[in-house]
Structures are given as structure tokens and as C-alpha cells.
Design an enzyme around this catalytic site. Structure first.
Site, PDB file in Angstrom:
ATOM      1  N   GLY A  11      -0.297   0.580  12.178  1.00  0.00           N
ATOM      2  CA  GLY A  11      -0.403   1.005  10.784  1.00  0.00           C
ATOM      3  C   GLY A  11       0.437   2.228  10.522  1.00  0.00           C
ATOM      4  CB  SER A  12       0.492   4.469   7.642  1.00  0.00           C
ATOM      5  OG  SER A  12      -0.882   4.809   7.598  1.00  0.00           O
ATOM      6  CD  GLU A  17       3.138  -0.614  19.082  1.00  0.00           C
ATOM      7  OE1 GLU A  17       4.229  -0.503  18.486  1.00  0.00           O
ATOM      8  OE2 GLU A  17       3.048  -0.701  20.316  1.00  0.00           O
ATOM      9  CG  MET A  18       1.585   4.782  14.095  1.00  0.00           C
ATOM     10  SD  MET A  18       0.952   6.442  14.113  1.00  0.00           S
ATOM     11  CE  MET A  18       1.963   7.240  15.337  1.00  0.00           C
ATOM     12  CB  CYS A  49       6.825  -1.784  11.138  1.00  0.00           C
ATOM     13  SG  CYS A  49       6.920  -3.012  12.438  1.00  0.00           S
ATOM     14  CD  GLU A  96       7.316   2.646   7.166  1.00  0.00           C
ATOM     15  OE1 GLU A  96       6.320   3.374   7.366  1.00  0.00           O
ATOM     16  OE2 GLU A  96       7.454   1.536   7.697  1.00  0.00           O
TER      17      GLU A  96
HETATM   18  P1  NAD Z   1      -2.559   1.589   7.153  1.00  0.00           P
HETATM   19  O1  NAD Z   1      -2.388   2.708   8.096  1.00  0.00           O
HETATM   20  O2  NAD Z   1      -2.879   1.885   5.744  1.00  0.00           O
HETATM   21  O3  NAD Z   1      -3.728   0.616   7.659  1.00  0.00           O
HETATM   22  C1  NAD Z   1      -3.775   0.131   9.000  1.00  0.00           C
HETATM   23  C2  NAD Z   1      -5.226  -0.160   9.374  1.00  0.00           C
HETATM   24  O4  NAD Z   1      -5.977   1.040   9.323  1.00  0.00           O
HETATM   25  C3  NAD Z   1      -5.926  -1.163   8.469  1.00  0.00           C
HETATM   26  O5  NAD Z   1      -6.675  -2.041   9.277  1.00  0.00           O
HETATM   27  C4  NAD Z   1      -6.825  -0.295   7.596  1.00  0.00           C
HETATM   28  O6  NAD Z   1      -8.016  -0.945   7.239  1.00  0.00           O
HETATM   29  C5  NAD Z   1      -7.129   0.883   8.505  1.00  0.00           C
HETATM   30  N1  NAD Z   1      -7.298   2.135   7.751  1.00  0.00           N
HETATM   31  C6  NAD Z   1      -6.647   2.509   6.620  1.00  0.00           C
HETATM   32  N2  NAD Z   1      -7.043   3.738   6.248  1.00  0.00           N
HETATM   33  C7  NAD Z   1      -7.951   4.146   7.159  1.00  0.00           C
HETATM   34  C8  NAD Z   1      -8.734   5.337   7.304  1.00  0.00           C
HETATM   35  N3  NAD Z   1      -8.644   6.333   6.443  1.00  0.00           N
HETATM   36  N4  NAD Z   1      -9.583   5.414   8.355  1.00  0.00           N
HETATM   37  C9  NAD Z   1      -9.670   4.405   9.244  1.00  0.00           C
HETATM   38  N5  NAD Z   1      -8.959   3.251   9.149  1.00  0.00           N
HETATM   39  C10 NAD Z   1      -8.115   3.122   8.117  1.00  0.00           C
HETATM   40  O7  NAD Z   1      -1.219   0.721   7.305  1.00  0.00           O
HETATM   41  P2  NAD Z   1      -0.796  -0.569   6.498  1.00  0.00           P
HETATM   42  O8  NAD Z   1      -0.539  -0.211   5.078  1.00  0.00           O
HETATM   43  O9  NAD Z   1      -1.714  -1.696   6.798  1.00  0.00           O
HETATM   44  O10 NAD Z   1       0.589  -0.923   7.210  1.00  0.00           O
HETATM   45  C11 NAD Z   1       1.788  -0.304   6.865  1.00  0.00           C
HETATM   46  C12 NAD Z   1       2.242   0.664   7.922  1.00  0.00           C
HETATM   47  O11 NAD Z   1       2.125   0.092   9.199  1.00  0.00           O
HETATM   48  C13 NAD Z   1       3.697   1.032   7.772  1.00  0.00           C
HETATM   49  O12 NAD Z   1       3.860   2.392   8.010  1.00  0.00           O
HETATM   50  C14 NAD Z   1       4.374   0.233   8.869  1.00  0.00           C
HETATM   51  O13 NAD Z   1       5.588   0.781   9.308  1.00  0.00           O
HETATM   52  C15 NAD Z   1       3.342   0.232   9.921  1.00  0.00           C
HETATM   53  N6  NAD Z   1       3.486  -0.890  10.811  1.00  0.00           N
HETATM   54  C16 NAD Z   1       3.860  -0.652  12.093  1.00  0.00           C
HETATM   55  C17 NAD Z   1       4.048  -1.717  12.961  1.00  0.00           C
HETATM   56  C18 NAD Z   1       4.450  -1.511  14.376  1.00  0.00           C
HETATM   57  O14 NAD Z   1       4.393  -2.470  15.129  1.00  0.00           O
HETATM   58  N7  NAD Z   1       4.866  -0.322  14.785  1.00  0.00           N
HETATM   59  C19 NAD Z   1       3.839  -3.015  12.503  1.00  0.00           C
HETATM   60  C20 NAD Z   1       3.444  -3.207  11.193  1.00  0.00           C
HETATM   61  C21 NAD Z   1       3.263  -2.142  10.347  1.00  0.00           C
END
Ligand code: NAD
Length: 455
Positions: free
Chosen positions: A187-188, A209-210, A243, A331
């Protein structure tokens, strides 16, 4: 919501040692593959419902990776799970030294929304292959794909082995209160920090993995037309919600105009639309508005079309952008491609290095010295020379970020390692017992020690 019971059940099941058997793991991976194969049409329907992703794109960017990872694990598990001998050192001879891979225990996998199957199931497969029990928390944003994975896994596997918890922030926060043996998060960077802090309370190891701003550097001596084609492919796949998509281009100013024409030509040729399945929706209104805010009308070279009702943003190229523009502050994660220029490569590298270490970096050049320079001077998770994205497709290349774009890696053998601990074991027979290491110390023993440790 309270997950203590289910997690305790997973700890108890793990302690029966059943998941440690290689044949058990292979059997469960085969079962997972059968479930996915027999329900493949449901996978296509769910993701189309979430953001109009076509069957072709879903197979090529999601399910093919899932199948590949399962097959790779099944084929290689007997060798991955084997003890691994390491060289003994002269001081300790005769002896055997070896590594014993063991599963970490009960793991939490948290997924992102942009490739919901790939990002949830590939780490799950790695965790299963390594012999763990797993709680999977997919992203709640593509709700149909989350519900599908929850139904298929929770109906077909016992909860004490693998279990899907659906939900968003409240559910994830409640899970993070619990102690796990490993947390694997995609995620982010902002949320990654929350995960890392929560894990630290229990001293739980994490893989994060961000994302980040992944540059594509284009020099004047590359195949400009080929570079444009491959950058358009990497940027607009999944409507830029990737990502590892090239976030922006930095190109030698001498060839910018020619390159821009090729970019435009390939966008037109690739015919991005929902009707033909070559394009997907922006995932939600929030991201639609965020991306719209990043499009500076004065800097549009191509594209800029938007429709909120269908959550469509057409492939868009921005020019005359500098490293200080708003679009360069975060990003992009959508179909907006800023094109920046440089007059010398050091200037481009310096600009890139004003940003946190990116997840990927792409370099288009035929100049060996430039290749060496970029590989030497820019830190990034992984990347490609004269292409985009495809390093992700080779499971023999560990995939992961560095610094703000992540820590740890997975895919193939690296995924198995990520969910394993390697116990270091030293084993010595009794038949030869030099007194060298035992007291009392004498000058002769020290002399021998000096000699042996320098061999
Ligand atoms: P996000 O960080 O908003 O969410 C990821 C996960 O975290 C989700 O399951 C969500 O429910 C949970 N989450 C969100 N806020 C939270 C909080 N405050 N407390 C606990 N859990 C929480 O990310 P997203 O919008 O789903 O994905 C986009 C980001 O992910 C982009 O930055 C992208 O570059 C990155 N990404 C990275 C990879 C990689 O392999 N490195 C792959 C895909 C996406």
C-alpha cells in the site's frame, strides 16, 4: 470486532506442525489453484464490476502471476524447504554447518486495491509455501474482488489455516492490535508507516511493499520510438494505477519534441477505451478528483479528457513541468504523464534524487557508460533498461522497494524466504576433539588459533 479467537486458533493449528510438512503445503497450493481455476469466470466478473478491468488484462496482469507463483512453488518446494549446507571453516572442522528453513508462524497479509488478486494472492501463496498460517486482509475498495476472495477462501479452507478478513481501517486497526509472527503489507507509504509502528509494539517483522515516484530517463541515443511505445505501455496499463508505472519522464531536451510525437502516436494506436477493454476506470471518485487536480490545463500536451460519471480520465501528457510542480510532489498513480527535460544527465539525476528512493527506475539508453552511471548513482527498488514493468514479470527477480518505497521483497524464491526464518545450525561429531577452544589458554593455542583463523 475482535480477532483474538481466530488468531489464537491459527497459532494452535500452527503448533500441530501440520503446515510444516512439504506434502501438506503442496496439497494446499494445488487446492487453491483448483479453486481459482474452477471459479475463473467469477474473478473476471468481480473485477469488471469494481473498475471495468477486462478479461484479457485480468488474465495478463493478475491471474497469470497467481498461477505462475503457485506452479513455481509446487515445483520448487522440495528444494526450497531442504536444509542448506554452508561451508565449514577450518577452525571448527570436522563439522557440518547448515541452514534449516522454518515457517515464521501466523502471518497477516494486507493488500492494496490496484491489482487486487495479484497483490493479495501472490503473498498468500508465498506464505503458504513457506508453511505458515495466514490472515489475509484484501483492500476494501474493490469490494467485489474482496468479497469473492473472502467467499472462496473461507468456504474452502479451515479458518485456523487461512482466513480472509474483509474491511477497511477499523478492521485493519483491530487486526494490528494483535500479535503476528509476520506482517506483509502492500500500500501507500503513509499507511506503511502506521503498519510499521503497530508491528514494532510486538517486535513483529514486516515486509512493506509501497510506492513512490518512479522515473523513466530517456537519453538521446536510445531508440526513441521504441522507448515511447514501452513507456506508453507501462504508464497507461490499468489507467496508470500501477505501483511500478513510470511516474514521469526525464528526457534529453534535444530529442523532446520528436519523443512527444511518438508518445502521442502510441497512445492513439493503443486505443485506450472501456469499450475495447484496453482501459480501466479510475478506482473511485476520490482518486478521480485527486488526479483531476494534478492536471494543469496550461501544461497539457495531449489528452486531458475527463468524465466523472464513468470515472474516465484519458491518457494525458503534461509538458514544461519542473521538479517543483505540484504534479511532482506526490505519486501520481493515474494516467497523467509529466515530461521533464534535462540538458545534462547529472542535472536529471540530481532532480530524481530530490525525491525519496523510488520503487522503480527505467532507463532508455544504448550508452554503456550512462547505464553504469545510473545503476551506480540512483537507488531504487528494481527496474528495467530499455523497457518498463517487465522486471515484475520475472519471478527470479526479487520484487520490492528501498527506503520510502519499501523494505523486503517477494516473488518466487524471494517470497518463500520472506515468510521463512533460516535457523543456523552447527553439528559436530565427537571423534576428534582438539583442545584448542577449551581452557586453559596457552601461547601455543593462541598461535594455532591465529594460524587457523587466517586460512
Ligand atoms: P493504502 O495504503 O491506502 O491501503 C492499503 C491497505 O491498508 C488497504 O488494505 C487498506 O484497507 C489499509 N489501510 C488504509 N488505511 C489504513 C489505516 N489508516 N490503518 C490501517 N490500515 C489501513 O494503499 P492503496 O490506496 O490501496 O494502494 C495504493 C498505494 O499502494 C500506492 O502508493 C501504490 O504505489 C502502492 N502499491 C505498492 C505496490 C508494491 O508492490 N510495492 C503494489 C500496489 C500498490
Amino acid at each position: 470486532m475482535n480477532y483474538t479467537d481466530i488468531i489464537q486458533k491459527q497459532y494452535d493449528f500452527f503448533n500441530t506442525n501440520q503446515t510444516k510438512s512439504v506434502s501438506f503445503r503442496i496439497g494446499q497450493l494445488k487446492k487453491l489453484k483448483e479453486i481459482i481455476t474452477s471459479e475463473e469466470s467469477s474473478f473476471y466478473d468481480a473485477i469488471y464490476g469494481d473498475f471495468k478491468k477486462s478479461k484479457a488484462d485480468t488474465y495478463s496482469t493478475e491471474l497469470s502471476f497467481v498461477y505462475d507463483e503457485i506452479d513455481l512453488a509446487i515445483q520448487n518446494l522440495p528444494s526450497w524447504a531442504r536444509h542448506k549446507r554452508v561451508r565449514p571453516n577450518p577452525l571448527t572442522l570436522p563439522s557440518n554447518s547448515y541452514l534449516v528453513p522454518e515457517p515464521l508462524g501466523t502471518c497477516l497479509v494486507i493488500g492494496a486495491w490496484n491489482y487486487p488478486y495479484n497483490i493479495s494472492l501472490v503473498p498468500l501463496i508465498a506464505a503458504m509455501a513457506a508453511g505458515n498460517t495466514v490472515i489475509l486482509k484484501p483492500s476494501e475498495i474493490p469490494s467485489a474482488t474482496s468479497a469473492l476472495m473472502a467467499r472462496l477462501i473461507n468456504e474452502n479452507f479451515p479458518a485456523e489455516y487461512i482466513h480472509v478478513v474483509e474491511g477497511g481501517i477499523p478492521e485493519t486497526s483491530a487486526l494490528l492490535e494483535e500479535k503476528f509472527d509476520k506482517i506483509f503489507f502492500t500500500g501507500s507509504t503513509v499507511v506503511g508507516r502506521i503498519i510499521y509502528e503497530a508491528a514494532a509494539k510486538h517486535l513483529t517483522p514486516v515486509t512493506l511493499e509501497m510506492g513512490g515516484k518512479s522515473p523513466a530517463i530517456v537519453t538521446k541515443d536510445t531508440n526513441l520510438k521504441g522507448a515511447a511505445k514501452r513507456i506508453v505501455f507501462g504508464k497507461f496499463l490499468n489507467s496508470g494505477q500501477t505501483c511500478i508505472a513510470p511516474d514521469y519522464v526525464v528526457i534529453d531536451e534535444k530529442v523532446k519534441d520528436e519523443f512527444l510525437q511518438y508518445l502521442k502516436a502510441y497512445i492513439e494506436k493503443f486505443d485506450y477505451s472501456f469499450v475495447n477493454g484496453n482501459y480501466v476506470q479510475i478506482i473511485n471518485d476520490r482518486n478521480f478528483h485527486r488526479l483531476s487536480g494534478l492536471i494543469d490545463q496550461q501544461k497539457i500536451y495531449f489528452g486531458g479528457e475527463r468524465d466523472l460519471a464513468s470515472r474516465f480520465i484519458g491518457p494525458t501528457i503534461l509538458t514544461d513541468v519542473s521538479f517543483d510542480d505540484p504534479v511532482m510532489k506526490e505519486e501520481i498513480f493515474g494516467p497523467v504523464l509529466p515530461v521533464l527535460t534535462y540538458s545534462n544527465l547529472d542535472q536529471a539525476i540530481a532532480g530524481i534524487k530530490t525525491k525519496p528512493k523510488p520503487l522503480s527506475c527505467y532507463l532508455f539508453t544504448h550508452d554503456l557508460a550512462v547505464k553504469q552511471k545510473v545503476l551506480n548513482e540512483i537507488s531504487f527498488g528494481g527496474g528495467a533498461i530499455n523497457h518498463t514493468l517487465l522486471h515484475f514479470a520475472n519471478a527470479n527477480l526479487p520484487f520490492g522497494g528501498v527506503g520510502h518505497s519499501g523494505m523486503g521483497s517477494y516473488h518466487g524464491r524471494a517470497g518463500f524466504d520472506t515468510f521463512s526464518h533460516y535457523k543456523s545450525v552447527f553439528e559436530k561429531p565427537f571423534w576428534l576433539e582438539p583442545n584448542l577452544v577449551y581452557p586453559p589458554n596457552t601461547p601455543t593455542k593462541i598461535k594455532w588459533l591465529r594460524w587457523l583463523t587466517r586460512l
